[in-house]
Design a protein around this motif. Structure first.
Motif, short mmCIF file in Angstrom:
data_model
loop_
_atom_site.label_atom_id
_atom_site.label_comp_id
_atom_site.label_asym_id
_atom_site.label_seq_id
_atom_site.Cartn_x
_atom_site.Cartn_y
_atom_site.Cartn_z
N LYS A 1 1.01 -1.26 0.18
CA LYS A 1 -0.13 0.16 0.25
C LYS A 1 0.87 1.14 -0.14
O LYS A 1 1.75 1.30 0.80
CB LYS A 1 -1.10 0.07 1.34
CG LYS A 1 -1.91 1.20 1.39
CD LYS A 1 -3.17 0.80 2.00
CE LYS A 1 -2.88 0.53 3.44
NZ LYS A 1 -2.52 1.69 4.58
N VAL A 2 0.82 2.17 -1.17
CA VAL A 2 1.47 3.28 -1.34
C VAL A 2 0.82 4.53 -1.35
O VAL A 2 -0.58 4.46 -1.73
CB VAL A 2 2.52 2.93 -2.34
CG1 VAL A 2 3.37 1.85 -2.24
CG2 VAL A 2 1.79 2.88 -3.79
N LYS A 3 1.52 5.69 -1.21
CA LYS A 3 1.05 6.98 -1.16
C LYS A 3 0.69 7.50 -2.51
O LYS A 3 -0.12 8.56 -2.59
CB LYS A 3 1.77 7.84 -0.51
CG LYS A 3 2.16 7.60 1.02
CD LYS A 3 3.03 8.37 1.69
CE LYS A 3 3.63 7.82 2.90
NZ LYS A 3 5.00 8.24 3.35
N ALA A 4 1.47 7.15 -3.78
CA ALA A 4 1.21 7.59 -4.88
C ALA A 4 0.70 6.24 -5.80
O ALA A 4 1.48 5.30 -5.77
CB ALA A 4 2.21 8.47 -5.48
N PRO A 5 0.15 6.73 -6.92
CA PRO A 5 0.00 5.42 -7.96
C PRO A 5 1.22 5.04 -8.48
O PRO A 5 2.03 5.81 -8.82
CB PRO A 5 -1.05 6.33 -8.83
CG PRO A 5 -1.12 7.58 -8.71
CD PRO A 5 -0.72 7.89 -7.32
N LEU A 6 1.10 3.95 -8.77
CA LEU A 6 2.17 3.29 -9.54
C LEU A 6 1.84 2.52 -11.03
O LEU A 6 0.49 1.86 -10.50
CB LEU A 6 3.08 2.24 -8.80
CG LEU A 6 3.78 2.66 -7.59
CD1 LEU A 6 4.00 1.34 -6.55
CD2 LEU A 6 4.90 3.55 -7.99
N GLN A 7 2.58 2.30 -12.01
CA GLN A 7 2.11 1.49 -12.93
C GLN A 7 2.56 0.09 -13.13
O GLN A 7 3.42 -0.05 -12.58
CB GLN A 7 2.71 2.21 -14.48
CG GLN A 7 2.12 3.57 -14.42
CD GLN A 7 0.58 3.62 -14.62
OE1 GLN A 7 0.13 2.83 -15.50
NE2 GLN A 7 0.12 4.69 -13.93
N PRO A 8 1.66 -0.91 -13.54
CA PRO A 8 2.24 -2.08 -13.84
C PRO A 8 3.67 -2.25 -14.36
O PRO A 8 3.82 -1.35 -15.37
CB PRO A 8 1.11 -2.88 -14.79
CG PRO A 8 -0.16 -2.06 -14.32
CD PRO A 8 0.36 -0.68 -14.33
N GLY A 9 4.54 -3.10 -13.96
CA GLY A 9 5.75 -3.07 -14.42
C GLY A 9 6.88 -2.17 -13.63
O GLY A 9 7.97 -2.31 -13.75
N ALA A 10 6.29 -1.09 -12.92
CA ALA A 10 7.27 -0.45 -11.99
C ALA A 10 7.98 -1.30 -11.01
O ALA A 10 7.41 -2.18 -10.44
CB ALA A 10 6.41 0.47 -11.28
N GLU A 11 9.15 -0.86 -10.84
CA GLU A 11 9.79 -1.60 -9.75
C GLU A 11 9.87 -0.68 -8.41
O GLU A 11 10.40 0.42 -8.47
CB GLU A 11 11.35 -1.80 -10.03
CG GLU A 11 11.36 -2.89 -11.42
CD GLU A 11 12.70 -3.41 -11.67
OE1 GLU A 11 13.84 -2.70 -11.29
OE2 GLU A 11 12.93 -4.61 -12.20
N VAL A 12 9.82 -1.40 -7.22
CA VAL A 12 9.93 -0.77 -6.28
C VAL A 12 10.82 -1.71 -5.06
O VAL A 12 11.18 -2.90 -5.61
CB VAL A 12 8.74 -0.77 -5.49
CG1 VAL A 12 7.89 0.58 -5.80
CG2 VAL A 12 7.83 -2.00 -5.25
N VAL A 13 11.20 -1.39 -4.18
CA VAL A 13 12.23 -2.04 -3.29
C VAL A 13 11.23 -2.15 -1.62
O VAL A 13 10.78 -1.31 -1.31
CB VAL A 13 13.35 -1.46 -2.89
CG1 VAL A 13 14.40 -2.16 -1.77
CG2 VAL A 13 14.39 -1.30 -4.18
N LEU A 14 11.16 -3.50 -1.29
CA LEU A 14 10.52 -3.94 0.00
C LEU A 14 11.94 -4.13 0.75
O LEU A 14 12.85 -4.73 0.81
CB LEU A 14 9.96 -5.39 -0.09
CG LEU A 14 9.00 -5.36 -1.32
CD1 LEU A 14 8.14 -6.60 -1.14
CD2 LEU A 14 8.13 -4.27 -1.43
#
Lengths: 135, 423
Positions: B381-394
């Motif tokens: 759950k994030v504060k701003a929208p992300l697009q499919p394919g976007a990379e994030v770090v957990l």
């Protein structure tokens, strides 16, 4: 837990830690793994993260992680020293930690800095008392 | 405030089989028997048997039952079945949620319409009294009766591609039971005094409610049965299933299967925050251009007027390593800025990449000798929208994992397959 304490494998030739690792003297070095109790509690081990050979740890430091289906847990080194070998086979077959925790499921070999640390680890009888206490 | 842990009718069976037991929703439930991994893979390839008797259920009946549910439930009962969205009718069921006036989750639910004025709402373990209290508080002068069925029924799920073959062996009249048994439909009832009870019976005469629903993403059924018949029903199915490779499964496999199937866990992936901007828009009655809703319900205005929205997304990792949400785990953008939190992180042990393409061990086109190592997956759950394919770090206290935002996780799931293909 699924295994009763009486059903756990508890070899005489290793020493034990409160964190459920074991340590065995082999040719002056110390081989390390996790106990039957630990593998039974964790369930299927699906990934083992081990340190690089050559790294040096103090007793009680985290040396790696174990990934079960349900959780991730730390591995703590029973004795300080240098990593001289790791069990490369666990990369392909981590389930050996479940099937043979005191044998093929071993994790690292440590060249001890102070062998007296080994002597201070729990023997089978003391470890058994700890398990009974946590029941 | 230690509450006594409840036990299902099958507790003794689980313990006798050596299950690793743990508390879940106030019940002592099996986490796994001998191997959560094999249980997970078993459901994808053959079938699994789950004790889900800890789930709660309410009976909502009376001339104004539908009106009360329309008021409390996020989905539109008059436009929710199939495409185009038709009204809910007896024998069909629908997924949605109950919200408070702030649009925050009370619980999620499947509502089964039993007859013109009678509905069974299946909710989560321990939520019977909470949701019943909510319904009563919202009923006003509506003519409706709400009764808690939780202790009056047991529940067993049979999930996996072999589920219909297995049930064929234990049903009194499998052909009529399976006729027109579409995804999200059901037949029968567990109370022998109900006129619905004759629709589905086991070979020993026990009436059951048989529903083509589940929480694994795979083809299968949920079975509701009287509590005194649970153990016998379980044992009948377990015996009949042996020739088809049926495995008894604990909650660990249930959790990893539902994660890969992009299904939320109530009070973890959906909870005390607005029930919108998540991977489950089908639970909301959006109009065609998504600008509003096709009916009014408790929390609707709050959902449409959120000042600082948060967004929930599914993700999949590069290998099976997880972060621990107990730590807790946070989400970082590529620049290293914290943008949210990890809600669920599990390993789907049945999936892996092969030459850049994601396969399941159940995929018809999987490569020869495909041996998945598993991939971590779940929800953030994030504060701003992300697009499919976007990379994030957990990131948890132990490690950082690079993961990819996705719209789906485990490919080739079987839940919606026509029943005739599965017999």
């Amino acid at each position: 837990m699924s295994k009763a304490i009486g059903d756990l494998v508890l070899p005489d030739d290793v020493r034990y830690t409160l964190d459920h690792e074991w340590a065995r003297q082999e040719n002056g070095n110390i081989k390390v793994g996790i106990t039957d109790y630990a593998q039974d509690q964790l369930g299927d081990i699906v990934f083992v993260e081990l340190p690089e050979v050559g790294r040096i740890f103090s007793a009680g430091e985290e040396f790696g992680t174990l990934e079960s289906v349900k959780a991730v847990s730390e591995l703590y080194i029973p004795i300080g020293g240098e990593i001289v070998a790791i069990n490369e086979a666990l990369a392909e077959t981590p389930e050996q930690v479940n099937s043979d925790p005191f044998g093929n499921g071993w994790m690292i070999v440590v060249k001890p800095g102070d062998i007296a640390e080994f002597e201070s680890l729990k023997d089978k009888g003391a470890y058994l008392e700890i398990l009974k206490g946590s029941e | 405030m230690e509450k006594e842990t409840k036990k299902t009718a099958l507790h003794g069976w689980h313990v006798a089989q050596g299950a690793n037991m743990a508390d879940f929703g106030g019940y002592e439930m099996p986490l796994w028997y001998s191997s959560a991994k094999n249980e997970h893979l078993g459901v994808l390839q053959q079938a699994g048997l789950f004790d889900t008797s800890h789930m709660a259920a309410l009976l909502v009946s009376g001339p104004d039952a539908r009106d009360l549910l329309q008021h409390c439930f996020t989905n539109n009962l008059d436009a929710c079945v199939g495409q185009p969205k038709k009204p809910l009718i007896p024998g069909r069921c629908v997924y949605g949620a109950y919200l408070n006036a702030q649009g925050e989750l009370i619980d999620d639910s499947i509502i089964n319409q039993l007859s013109e004025n009678s509905y069974m709402a299946v909710i989560n373990a321990g939520m019977g009294a909470v949701v019943a209290g909510h319904f009563r508080a919202q009923a006003g002068d509506r003519e409706v009766t709400i009764s808690d069925l939780t202790d009056k029924l047991g529940k067993i799920d049979v999930q996996g591609p072999m589920a219909a073959k297995i049930l064929s062996k234990v049903l009194a009249a499998p052909e009529s039971a399976f006729e027109k048994m579409f995804y999200f439909s059901f037949k029968g009832y567990f109370d022998p005094t109900s006129p619905l009870a004759d629709a589905v019976r086991l070979s020993d005469g026990t009436p059951i409610l048989l529903s083509r629903t589940g929480y694994t993403g795979e083809f299968g059924f949920e079975i509701f049965v009287s509590p005194d018949k649970v153990v016998k029903t379980w044992e009948m199915i377990y015996q009949a299933g042996q020739q088809f490779g049926l495995t008894a499964c604990g909650l660990a496999a249930r959790d990893s299967l539902r994660g890969g199937a992009v299904l939320p866990l109530s009070h973890q992936d959906i909870g005390h925050w607005p029930f919108i901007n998540h991977p489950w828009p089908f639970a909301l009655p959006f109009n065609d251009d998504q600008s509003g809703f096709t009916k009014s319900f408790i929390g609707d205005q709050a959902l449409l007027t959120i000042k600082s929205p948060e967004y929930t997304y599914a993700f999949v990792g590069g290998d099976l390593r997880k972060v621990s949400t107990a730590d807790p785990a946070v989400v970082l953008d590529p620049a290293g800025t914290e943008i949210g939190s990890v809600l669920t992180c599990v390993s789907d042990m049945g999936i892996d990449y092969h030459r850049g393409r994601l396969f399941s061990i159940g995929s018809p086109e999987k490569p020869q000798d495909f041996k998945p190592r598993g991939l971590c997956c779940g929800f953030i759950k994030v504060k701003a929208p992300l697009q499919p394919g976007a990379e994030v770090v957990l990131k948890d206290k132990r490690r950082k994992l690079k993961v990819t935002i996705v719209t789906d996780i485990r490919p080739d799931r079987t839940a919606r397959r026509p029943i005739r293909e599965m017999l």
